[in-house]
Motif scaffolding. Sequence first.
Motif, PDB file in Angstrom:
ATOM      1  N   VAL A 137       9.025  12.977  -5.045  1.00  0.00           N
ATOM      2  CA  VAL A 137       7.633  12.960  -4.569  1.00  0.00           C
ATOM      3  C   VAL A 137       7.167  11.550  -4.213  1.00  0.00           C
ATOM      4  O   VAL A 137       6.670  11.323  -3.097  1.00  0.00           O
ATOM      5  CB  VAL A 137       6.691  13.619  -5.593  1.00  0.00           C
ATOM      6  N   PRO A 138       7.301  10.564  -5.096  1.00  0.00           N
ATOM      7  CA  PRO A 138       6.823   9.219  -4.724  1.00  0.00           C
ATOM      8  C   PRO A 138       7.630   8.585  -3.600  1.00  0.00           C
ATOM      9  O   PRO A 138       7.053   7.987  -2.682  1.00  0.00           O
ATOM     10  CB  PRO A 138       6.948   8.419  -6.026  1.00  0.00           C
ATOM     11  N   LEU A 139       8.960   8.705  -3.643  1.00  0.00           N
ATOM     12  CA  LEU A 139       9.777   8.101  -2.593  1.00  0.00           C
ATOM     13  C   LEU A 139       9.561   8.806  -1.261  1.00  0.00           C
ATOM     14  O   LEU A 139       9.427   8.164  -0.211  1.00  0.00           O
ATOM     15  CB  LEU A 139      11.258   8.151  -2.978  1.00  0.00           C
ATOM     16  N   GLY A 140       9.511  10.134  -1.295  1.00  0.00           N
ATOM     17  CA  GLY A 140       9.295  10.884  -0.066  1.00  0.00           C
ATOM     18  C   GLY A 140       7.927  10.638   0.533  1.00  0.00           C
ATOM     19  O   GLY A 140       7.797  10.460   1.757  1.00  0.00           O
ATOM     20  N   SER A 141       6.898  10.598  -0.307  1.00  0.00           N
ATOM     21  CA  SER A 141       5.531  10.380   0.184  1.00  0.00           C
ATOM     22  C   SER A 141       5.380   8.991   0.789  1.00  0.00           C
ATOM     23  O   SER A 141       4.811   8.827   1.878  1.00  0.00           O
ATOM     24  CB  SER A 141       4.532  10.555  -0.962  1.00  0.00           C
ATOM     25  N   ALA A 142       5.889   7.981   0.084  1.00  0.00           N
ATOM     26  CA  ALA A 142       5.779   6.605   0.583  1.00  0.00           C
ATOM     27  C   ALA A 142       6.564   6.419   1.872  1.00  0.00           C
ATOM     28  O   ALA A 142       6.072   5.811   2.834  1.00  0.00           O
ATOM     29  CB  ALA A 142       6.269   5.627  -0.484  1.00  0.00           C
ATOM     30  N   ALA A 143       7.799   6.932   1.903  1.00  0.00           N
ATOM     31  CA  ALA A 143       8.642   6.781   3.096  1.00  0.00           C
ATOM     32  C   ALA A 143       8.025   7.490   4.298  1.00  0.00           C
ATOM     33  O   ALA A 143       8.008   6.945   5.418  1.00  0.00           O
ATOM     34  CB  ALA A 143      10.041   7.328   2.817  1.00  0.00           C
ATOM     35  N   LEU A 144       7.516   8.692   4.079  1.00  0.00           N
ATOM     36  CA  LEU A 144       6.917   9.449   5.179  1.00  0.00           C
ATOM     37  C   LEU A 144       5.674   8.753   5.715  1.00  0.00           C
ATOM     38  O   LEU A 144       5.489   8.632   6.936  1.00  0.00           O
ATOM     39  CB  LEU A 144       6.575  10.865   4.708  1.00  0.00           C
ATOM     40  N   ILE A 158      -1.791  11.593   8.991  1.00  0.00           N
ATOM     41  CA  ILE A 158      -0.715  11.175   8.087  1.00  0.00           C
ATOM     42  C   ILE A 158      -0.992  11.679   6.669  1.00  0.00           C
ATOM     43  O   ILE A 158      -0.082  12.159   5.981  1.00  0.00           O
ATOM     44  CB  ILE A 158      -0.562   9.645   8.100  1.00  0.00           C
ATOM     45  N   SER A 159      -2.239  11.598   6.240  1.00  0.00           N
ATOM     46  CA  SER A 159      -2.601  12.041   4.892  1.00  0.00           C
ATOM     47  C   SER A 159      -2.320  13.523   4.702  1.00  0.00           C
ATOM     48  O   SER A 159      -1.791  13.948   3.664  1.00  0.00           O
ATOM     49  CB  SER A 159      -4.081  11.757   4.628  1.00  0.00           C
ATOM     50  N   LEU A 160      -2.669  14.328   5.697  1.00  0.00           N
ATOM     51  CA  LEU A 160      -2.426  15.768   5.602  1.00  0.00           C
ATOM     52  C   LEU A 160      -0.929  16.069   5.576  1.00  0.00           C
ATOM     53  O   LEU A 160      -0.458  16.897   4.772  1.00  0.00           O
ATOM     54  CB  LEU A 160      -3.082  16.484   6.789  1.00  0.00           C
ATOM     55  N   THR A 161      -0.180  15.369   6.426  1.00  0.00           N
ATOM     56  CA  THR A 161       1.266  15.592   6.471  1.00  0.00           C
ATOM     57  C   THR A 161       1.925  15.203   5.155  1.00  0.00           C
ATOM     58  O   THR A 161       2.763  15.937   4.617  1.00  0.00           O
ATOM     59  CB  THR A 161       1.898  14.783   7.622  1.00  0.00           C
ATOM     60  N   VAL A 162       1.542  14.060   4.629  1.00  0.00           N
ATOM     61  CA  VAL A 162       2.096  13.595   3.355  1.00  0.00           C
ATOM     62  C   VAL A 162       1.749  14.579   2.232  1.00  0.00           C
ATOM     63  O   VAL A 162       2.598  14.902   1.390  1.00  0.00           O
ATOM     64  CB  VAL A 162       1.576  12.186   3.017  1.00  0.00           C
ATOM     65  N   ALA A 163       0.521  15.072   2.210  1.00  0.00           N
ATOM     66  CA  ALA A 163       0.096  16.005   1.162  1.00  0.00           C
ATOM     67  C   ALA A 163       0.926  17.281   1.181  1.00  0.00           C
ATOM     68  O   ALA A 163       1.357  17.779   0.131  1.00  0.00           O
ATOM     69  CB  ALA A 163      -1.387  16.333   1.327  1.00  0.00           C
ATOM     70  N   GLN A 175       0.809  -1.212   0.000  1.00  0.00           N
ATOM     71  CA  GLN A 175       0.000   0.000   0.000  1.00  0.00           C
ATOM     72  C   GLN A 175       0.844   1.265   0.000  1.00  0.00           C
ATOM     73  O   GLN A 175       0.436   2.302  -0.546  1.00  0.00           O
ATOM     74  CB  GLN A 175      -0.968   0.011   1.191  1.00  0.00           C
ATOM     75  N   TYR A 176       2.042   1.205   0.595  1.00  0.00           N
ATOM     76  CA  TYR A 176       2.884   2.400   0.629  1.00  0.00           C
ATOM     77  C   TYR A 176       3.512   2.676  -0.735  1.00  0.00           C
ATOM     78  O   TYR A 176       3.697   3.841  -1.114  1.00  0.00           O
ATOM     79  CB  TYR A 176       3.953   2.263   1.712  1.00  0.00           C
ATOM     80  N   ALA A 177       3.852   1.622  -1.463  1.00  0.00           N
ATOM     81  CA  ALA A 177       4.336   1.811  -2.827  1.00  0.00           C
ATOM     82  C   ALA A 177       3.232   2.400  -3.697  1.00  0.00           C
ATOM     83  O   ALA A 177       3.464   3.331  -4.484  1.00  0.00           O
ATOM     84  CB  ALA A 177       4.808   0.470  -3.415  1.00  0.00           C
ATOM     85  N   VAL A 178       2.020   1.881  -3.548  1.00  0.00           N
ATOM     86  CA  VAL A 178       0.881   2.390  -4.311  1.00  0.00           C
ATOM     87  C   VAL A 178       0.627   3.843  -3.956  1.00  0.00           C
ATOM     88  O   VAL A 178       0.397   4.689  -4.835  1.00  0.00           O
ATOM     89  CB  VAL A 178      -0.382   1.544  -4.023  1.00  0.00           C
ATOM     90  N   LEU A 179       0.687   4.170  -2.687  1.00  0.00           N
ATOM     91  CA  LEU A 179       0.473   5.542  -2.227  1.00  0.00           C
ATOM     92  C   LEU A 179       1.476   6.488  -2.881  1.00  0.00           C
ATOM     93  O   LEU A 179       1.100   7.542  -3.422  1.00  0.00           O
ATOM     94  CB  LEU A 179       0.601   5.580  -0.701  1.00  0.00           C
ATOM     95  N   GLY A 180       2.752   6.126  -2.834  1.00  0.00           N
ATOM     96  CA  GLY A 180       3.780   6.996  -3.397  1.00  0.00           C
ATOM     97  C   GLY A 180       3.610   7.220  -4.882  1.00  0.00           C
ATOM     98  O   GLY A 180       3.708   8.352  -5.374  1.00  0.00           O
ATOM     99  N   VAL A 181       3.330   6.145  -5.609  1.00  0.00           N
ATOM    100  CA  VAL A 181       3.180   6.260  -7.065  1.00  0.00           C
ATOM    101  C   VAL A 181       1.952   7.089  -7.427  1.00  0.00           C
ATOM    102  O   VAL A 181       2.004   7.943  -8.320  1.00  0.00           O
ATOM    103  CB  VAL A 181       3.101   4.866  -7.715  1.00  0.00           C
TER     104      VAL A 181
END
Length: 233
Positions: free
Chosen positions: A217-224, A193-198, A125-131
């Motif tokens: 963007v994808p790596l940072g979003s997924a990692a965070l 988490i969603s707000l922080t990632v955004a 799910q985190y890979a999907v989120l980042g992409v």
Amino acid sequence: MLTSFFDLESISPLWLQSAAVAIWVLLMLFAAWLVNRFANKDPEIVRKIVHIGTGNVILLAWWLDIPASVGITASIVASTITLLSYRFPILPGINSVGRKSFGTFFYAVSIGILIAWFWTQQQPQYAVLGVLVMTWGDGFAALIGQRFGQHKYRIFDRQKSWEGSLTMTVVSFVITSLILVSVQGNLWQSWLISLTVALVATCLEVFSFLGIDNLTVPLGSAALAFVLSQFLY
């Protein structure tokens, strides 16, 4: 979890799963060709069709539970092709020869890295989120900013718009919250988490250059999202 809802692994052999992904990518490329050939000659529109359309292949890989090896191999092949396309007209309308951006290359690389990282941890799910933050957030931010961006600002000699940046924040929040709520549940942690990632994804997009936002963007979003989830849940 979404994989249990679709549960296609038991009925779909690997070749059929891979074929479904390949067909989706080819359909997106064909759609981009149609738009470029008959509807719109703007190369940026064509690039965004491919950018947004092909990025959703990560959802198919998740739902169909495609092995990490397949995704990583596809990423390596795509990265090689995109690198060559900067020198030769392999992908006309998507890359321009001599174009000062490696966005398409970073796009392919980031998908491979995220699959290698999170598929092996059983946390796709985190890979999907980042992409998808990159695919939908960055993609729509560019389109909205170019067409409706009236309030401009400059970062490192690059012109941006507040409308585009706001679009990046809103879309990234929606994408992240949909994924986290579907997996973790409708909890306050998911929304925080969603707000922080955004917000962080928007900053990464704003301060990136030469197309490197397709990597940061994808790596940072997924990692965070992953780190915050480990800490808060």
